[in-house]
Enzyme design. Sequence first.
Site, PDB file in Angstrom:
ATOM      1  N   ARG A  76      33.811   1.216  19.209  1.00  0.00           N
ATOM      2  CA  ARG A  76      33.901   0.801  17.808  1.00  0.00           C
ATOM      3  C   ARG A  76      34.970   1.586  17.060  1.00  0.00           C
ATOM      4  NH1 ARG A  76      28.723   0.530  19.233  1.00  0.00           N
ATOM      5  NH2 ARG A  76      28.315   2.624  18.496  1.00  0.00           N
ATOM      6  N   GLU A 113      21.706  12.938  25.192  1.00  0.00           N
ATOM      7  CA  GLU A 113      20.280  13.251  25.209  1.00  0.00           C
ATOM      8  C   GLU A 113      19.777  13.312  26.659  1.00  0.00           C
ATOM      9  OE1 GLU A 113      17.972  10.651  22.820  1.00  0.00           O
ATOM     10  OE2 GLU A 113      16.162  11.860  23.029  1.00  0.00           O
TER      11      GLU A 113
HETATM   12  P1  AMP Z   1      27.525  11.647  18.727  1.00  0.00           P
HETATM   13  O1  AMP Z   1      28.344  12.144  19.877  1.00  0.00           O
HETATM   14  O2  AMP Z   1      26.056  11.915  18.917  1.00  0.00           O
HETATM   15  O3  AMP Z   1      28.045  12.122  17.400  1.00  0.00           O
HETATM   16  O4  AMP Z   1      27.587  10.088  18.743  1.00  0.00           O
HETATM   17  C1  AMP Z   1      28.652   9.458  18.214  1.00  0.00           C
HETATM   18  C2  AMP Z   1      28.947   8.171  18.943  1.00  0.00           C
HETATM   19  O5  AMP Z   1      27.773   7.418  19.246  1.00  0.00           O
HETATM   20  C3  AMP Z   1      29.787   7.322  18.053  1.00  0.00           C
HETATM   21  O6  AMP Z   1      30.888   6.885  18.822  1.00  0.00           O
HETATM   22  C4  AMP Z   1      28.900   6.203  17.598  1.00  0.00           C
HETATM   23  O7  AMP Z   1      29.567   4.989  17.761  1.00  0.00           O
HETATM   24  C5  AMP Z   1      27.679   6.253  18.466  1.00  0.00           C
HETATM   25  N1  AMP Z   1      26.400   6.346  17.724  1.00  0.00           N
HETATM   26  C6  AMP Z   1      25.544   7.382  17.716  1.00  0.00           C
HETATM   27  N2  AMP Z   1      24.459   7.118  16.992  1.00  0.00           N
HETATM   28  C7  AMP Z   1      24.617   5.883  16.495  1.00  0.00           C
HETATM   29  C8  AMP Z   1      23.840   5.021  15.645  1.00  0.00           C
HETATM   30  N3  AMP Z   1      22.657   5.401  15.167  1.00  0.00           N
HETATM   31  N4  AMP Z   1      24.342   3.825  15.342  1.00  0.00           N
HETATM   32  C9  AMP Z   1      25.545   3.430  15.817  1.00  0.00           C
HETATM   33  N5  AMP Z   1      26.312   4.174  16.616  1.00  0.00           N
HETATM   34  C10 AMP Z   1      25.866   5.388  16.960  1.00  0.00           C
END
Ligand code: AMP
Length: 188
Positions: A76, A113
């Site tokens: 995205r 996770e």
């Molecule tokens: P993080 O590494 O945990 O910060 O996750 C970020 C990535 O996961 C981003 O590229 C987001 O597109 C996706 N992501 C994580 N949580 C969500 C959520 N609740 N809704 C949509 N995309 C998410």
Amino acid sequence: MAAPDARSAVAEAGEVIARLVRDVPDFPEPGVVFKDITPLLADADGFRAVVAALAEPGRGHDGRPVVDKVAAIEARGFILGAPVALDLDVGFVPVRKQGKLPGETHAASYALEYGEATIEVHQDGILPGDRVLLVDDVLATGGTARAARELVERSGGEVVALAVLLELSFLSGRAVIEDLRLTSLATV
Ligand code: AMP
């Protein structure tokens, strides 16, 4: 796009996101509220407003670009990052999941996770000394953004800022990205 337009878009962006980003409970797994940006992408005025707002941290006070590249994270992030790069009139560098890029890459792994993920960037995508704006849709735990920053820095570049539509503050990603400047257009 001229700076005054971009500034008014920043003011608009929070309202646009509240109206057009949809919460999808229990996707892709129970307990997760997925932030679905597809209604926003389908709305030309909303999409234009958030692209202009995401480009703002890549501009100086005079409205001119202060970055050499926009880098964005699959998948995205690409949809948002590519028009941000054109808005700033700079090049776009994709940060992809492992095994997708055909050339020599730098790779960085980070914890999920359950398990681990690896992202890559072409070694010649970001040049030494490049100033880079990182773009993604959501900052959650911050692991993806931190790994992307590591890739830019291993290429000899510097991340000027991370621009996201939404920060999920309860997951504390801001702490994980440490001193990286963050622009989030909305926070939940
Ligand atoms: P993080 O590494 O945990 O910060 O996750 C970020 C990535 O996961 C981003 O590229 C987001 O597109 C996706 N992501 C994580 N949580 C969500 C959520 N609740 N809704 C949509 N995309 C998410």
